[in-house]
Design an enzyme around this catalytic site. Structure first.
Site, PDB file in Angstrom:
ATOM      1  N   CYS A 106      -2.179   4.415   6.298  1.00  0.00           N
ATOM      2  CA  CYS A 106      -3.598   4.382   6.645  1.00  0.00           C
ATOM      3  C   CYS A 106      -3.782   4.362   8.156  1.00  0.00           C
ATOM      4  CB  CYS A 106      -4.241   3.148   6.037  1.00  0.00           C
ATOM      5  SG  CYS A 106      -3.657   1.624   6.792  1.00  0.00           S
ATOM      6  N   CYS A 154       0.814  -1.212   0.000  1.00  0.00           N
ATOM      7  CA  CYS A 154       0.000   0.000   0.000  1.00  0.00           C
ATOM      8  C   CYS A 154       0.849   1.265   0.000  1.00  0.00           C
ATOM      9  CB  CYS A 154      -0.950  -0.006   1.181  1.00  0.00           C
ATOM     10  SG  CYS A 154      -0.164  -0.427   2.721  1.00  0.00           S
ATOM     11  N   CYS A 162      -0.436  -4.247   8.113  1.00  0.00           N
ATOM     12  CA  CYS A 162      -0.076  -3.088   8.946  1.00  0.00           C
ATOM     13  C   CYS A 162       0.589  -3.552  10.245  1.00  0.00           C
ATOM     14  CB  CYS A 162      -1.312  -2.255   9.283  1.00  0.00           C
ATOM     15  SG  CYS A 162      -2.139  -1.575   7.838  1.00  0.00           S
ATOM     16  N   ASP A 169       2.883   2.326   2.374  1.00  0.00           N
ATOM     17  CA  ASP A 169       3.072   2.927   3.696  1.00  0.00           C
ATOM     18  C   ASP A 169       4.552   2.962   4.074  1.00  0.00           C
ATOM     19  OD1 ASP A 169       0.396   3.080   3.851  1.00  0.00           O
ATOM     20  OD2 ASP A 169       0.126   1.578   5.415  1.00  0.00           O
TER      21      ASP A 169
END
Lengths: 137, 243
Positions: free
Chosen positions: A64, A37, A107, A39
């Protein structure tokens, strides 16, 4: 998909945001990324050299809500732990605590990576500092 | 792997015919066969493909598979043409875009990006060794630093302050990012060539080792990962500069 209350709480009131001096001998820095993503997460720890206890932890994450919450929680958890204790934190612990849905598991993986990377950086500093200390004597 | 166009399916309507989407003899729409998007167009799993020819195929097939066209015929044929049309749209959308095409191929080849990352973390946990980051550290640094600058810019704007030096600096980095993005696309074409070479050798009946395939795949995975960051940065920079 909706975020759990705990994620929202960490997102709105992130704990321990900030940075410490990267070049300091007792600070370990981990910079990791989740390419899925895009990140990026930076986690820093300050370790007491006498006790190996993590006295302070800071993070800064661009990503996020789940990534921010995971790293915020990670800094809370590592504080007060010894380096070895902190290494026992697993990504699934974070998943459980924050009730992360399957699509956000990466995450938590990122947060575990960040802890390991920060501790790894700190350990490297300790090893490279040793010979200097011997020479100084 | 045999392509769909070469496999034999008999037509449900007139029987015992060789057809993929339509019966070659009576032209009736066939039930969708389990096929990947490459096979749907009768293409080998090569990445360098003729997009103009693909487009032409797409329009021709959409016309022939259009549900309205089959509205008055057999109810099964209506359903199948609906299913085939939606498959066709997905296949075309995926294959015409260079990045999506590459991602799709990697997925077909069993590459699970997230699984790889998780497995690497578990290995690091078990062995105590440092996990090798998928993206090079200097790129991570760059992403982090630029994000910090963007945050600063947003703060300034929120406070109604002007910071021409920062805007200029970010604008300069934006140009660099766009160059990098282009360079990655060029690099991707080289990776395609390597991959297509392997498929070509296979088609010619030569042996291609799993190692060779893996190497070619890993190069593309690595590139797509870097590209994700660049793409997000370009998007964020544009947003921050515009607002």
């Amino acid at each position: 998909m909706s975020y759990s209350d705990k994620v929202i709480d960490h997102y709105n009131n992130p704990r321990n945001v900030g940075s410490m001096d990267k070049s300091s001998a007792d600070v370990g820095t981990g910079l990791v990324g989740a390419p899925e993503c895009g990140d990026v997460m930076k986690l820093q720890i300050k370790v007491n050299p006498a006790t190996n206890v993590i006295e302070e932890a800071k993070f800064k994450t661009f990503g996020c809500g789940s990534a921010i919450a995971s790293s915020s929680l990670a800094t809370e958890w590592v504080k007060g732990k010894t380096v070895d204790e902190a290494l026992s934190i697993k990504n699934m612990d974070i998943v459980k605590e924050l009730s992360l849905p399957p699509v956000k598991i990466h995450c938590s993986v990122l947060a575990e990576d960040a802890i390991r990377a920060a501790i790894g950086d700190w350990k490297k500093k300790q090893e490279s500092a040793k010979p200097v200390a011997v020479e100084a004597r | 792997m045999a392509t769909q166009g070469e496999s034999t399916h008999s037509c449900w309507s007139c029987g015992a015919m060789r057809a993929a989407h339509f019966c070659e003899a009576c032209g009736k729409v066939q039930p969708p066969a389990p096929a990947d998007y490459f096979a749907f167009f009768g293409l080998p799993r090569k990445l360098n493909l003729d997009v103009a020819a693909l487009e032409k195929d797409f329009y021709e097939l959409s016309r022939k598979l259009h549900p309205d066209l089959n509205a008055r015929t057999d109810k099964r044929e209506q359903e199948w043409s609906l299913e085939q049309s939606s498959l066709l749209n997905d296949a075309y959308r995926t294959l015409k875009d260079p990045i999506r095409r590459t991602q799709y191929l990697l997925q077909l080849e069993g590459v699970e990006l997230e699984e790889q990352s998780k497995a690497a973390t578990e290995k690091a946990r078990a062995t105590g060794e440092a996990k090798k980051q998928i993206v090079p550290p200097d790129l991570l640094e760059e992403v982090f630093d630029l994000n910090m600058q963007l945050e600063e810019l947003r703060m300034h704007k929120k406070m109604g302050e002007d910071d021409p030096a920062l805007i200029e600096e970010i604008g300069r980095q934006k140009l660099e990012l766009e160059e990098k993005r282009q360079a990655l696309l060029n690099e991707l074409q080289a990776d395609w060539k390597t991959w297509d070479g392997l498929i070509g050798r296979e088609q010619a009946g030569q042996l291609v080792s799993e190692d060779e395939r893996k190497q070619a795949r890993d190069k593309m995975v690595d590139l797509l990962n870097r590209r994700n960051y660049i793409r997000n940065l370009v998007r964020d920079v544009n947003e921050a500069l515009e607002n």
